[in-house]
Design an enzyme around this catalytic site. Structure first.
Site, PDB file in Angstrom:
ATOM      1  N   LYS A 250      70.341 -26.708 -32.867  1.00 30.85           N
ATOM      2  CA  LYS A 250      70.641 -28.030 -32.310  1.00 30.85           C
ATOM      3  C   LYS A 250      70.299 -29.145 -33.291  1.00 30.85           C
ATOM      4  CE  LYS A 250      71.224 -26.762 -27.608  1.00 30.85           C
ATOM      5  NZ  LYS A 250      70.710 -26.638 -26.265  1.00 30.85           N
ATOM      6  N   ARG A 284      67.885 -18.818 -25.472  1.00 37.73           N
ATOM      7  CA  ARG A 284      69.324 -18.790 -25.776  1.00 37.73           C
ATOM      8  C   ARG A 284      69.490 -18.990 -27.284  1.00 37.73           C
ATOM      9  NH1 ARG A 284      73.731 -22.217 -26.157  1.00 37.73           N
ATOM     10  NH2 ARG A 284      75.605 -21.572 -25.027  1.00 37.73           N
TER      11      ARG A 284
END
Ligand code: 9MG
Length: 310
Positions: A250, A284
């Site tokens: 991210k 995840r």
């Protein structure tokens, strides 16, 4: 009353001793249609398959269904305990797609992977129509980044199908969420939001055992918000539900390291370790092989070796 007062009873990240002894390790069990997920002795790994032409990391490499299925099999071989399949990019600013388009992308992949792997499959969608078709095609879990807010039919569907659901926090919508995220107490507000959406789910008839919570790292959050949330994971892990954390590749990692998405492996692994020690039950990740090896060592430190006394 000021916003700060409203949240004054909530803990902030600094109230938690994240020493190894204080970590929660709750033993949750979630029964899916294709297997039981038992938490509390090791961290589960959710591998990601994006069937999108504009995903922020893999740039749509997996848009071909046959390739996506092969990649999914590869993720399971590399150590994924479950697979998350998504057909609409959640990258900040990504345009929404129609349910038809999303179904065309994900259904062949869900069907194909269901035939080939035994692990639970989650469908990453906030659209009840897509979720319903994916569940019929063999998916087990709904991963709803809107936490049941964007489609009123979603709570009804999840309750009726009696399937597990991930309730993720997001401020705003993917198109605008990174414009100017603001909180007076990000950890307290995320926790309040998740509690409220747990209430919505229960009210609709979703079983408590089927609810997984997620702070939504990167969804309407600045770098500092993400760091506070990662530091505050023990509070979220103590909410009485399995906790899922997705930090893989991210933007906040890119900001810290000045790195493009495909240069964020080490940062993603550092965040995965922080998540394990913060009490996450599911991580995840895109880079499953590497994350699996890192998490196995972190798990051994946290829980001991499998079968060893704790
Ligand atoms: C689809 N998606 C992208 N990032 C995610 C995250 O952090 N959590 C969940 N549940 N889904 C995500």
């Amino acid at each position: 009353m000021s916003e700060a007062k409203v949240h004054s009873a909530k803990p902030s990240a600094n109230d938690f001793d994240v020493g190894l002894q204080s970590l929660p390790a709750d033993d949750y069990v979630i029964k899916t249609r294709h297997g039981t997920m038992a938490f509390g002795r090791r961290t589960w790994l959710m591998g990601v398959i994006n069937v999108t032409p504009d995903s922020f990391y893999d740039g749509g490499k997996r848009f071909d269904p046959a390739k996506a299925v092969a990649d999914g099999i590869g993720l399971v071989e590399a150590g994924a305990d479950m697979i998350d399949i998504g057909g609409e990019s959640t990258r900040p600013g990504a345009p929404p797609v129609s349910a038809e388009e999303e179904l065309q992308r994900v259904l062949p992949v869900v069907q194909g992977l269901r035939r080939m792997v035994k692990v639970p499959i989650s469908i990453d969608t906030y659209k009840a129509r897509v979720a319903r078709a994916a569940l019929t095609a063999g998916a087990d879990i709904v991963n709803d980044i809107s936490a049941l807010r964007f489609d009123p039919e979603m709570a009804v569907l999840v309750a009726a199908e009696r399937v597990p659901v991930v309730l993720m926090h997001m401020q705003g919508k993917p198109q605008t969420m990174q414009a100017e995220p603001r909180y007076s107490n990000v950890l307290g507000e995320v926790q309040d939001f998740l509690e409220a959406q747990i209430g919505v789910a229960l009210e609709a008839g979703v079983e408590r055992e089927n609810i997984i919570v997620d702070p939504g790292i990167g969804f309407g959050k600045t770098l500092d918000h993400n760091l506070i949330l990662l530091r505050g994971l023990p509070a979220l892990a103590s909410m009485g539900h399995p906790l899922l954390v997705g930090a893989s590749r991210k933007a906040f990692i890119g900001k810290i390291l000045d790195a493009k998405p495909d240069e964020r492996l080490e940062g993603s692994l550092a965040a995965a370790v922080a998540a394990v020690f913060g009490g996450a039950h599911i991580i995840r990740a895109h880079d499953v092989k590497e994350t699996c090896r890192v998490v196995r060592v972190a798990d051994a430190i946290r829980f001991g070796m499998p079968g060893a006394p704790r």
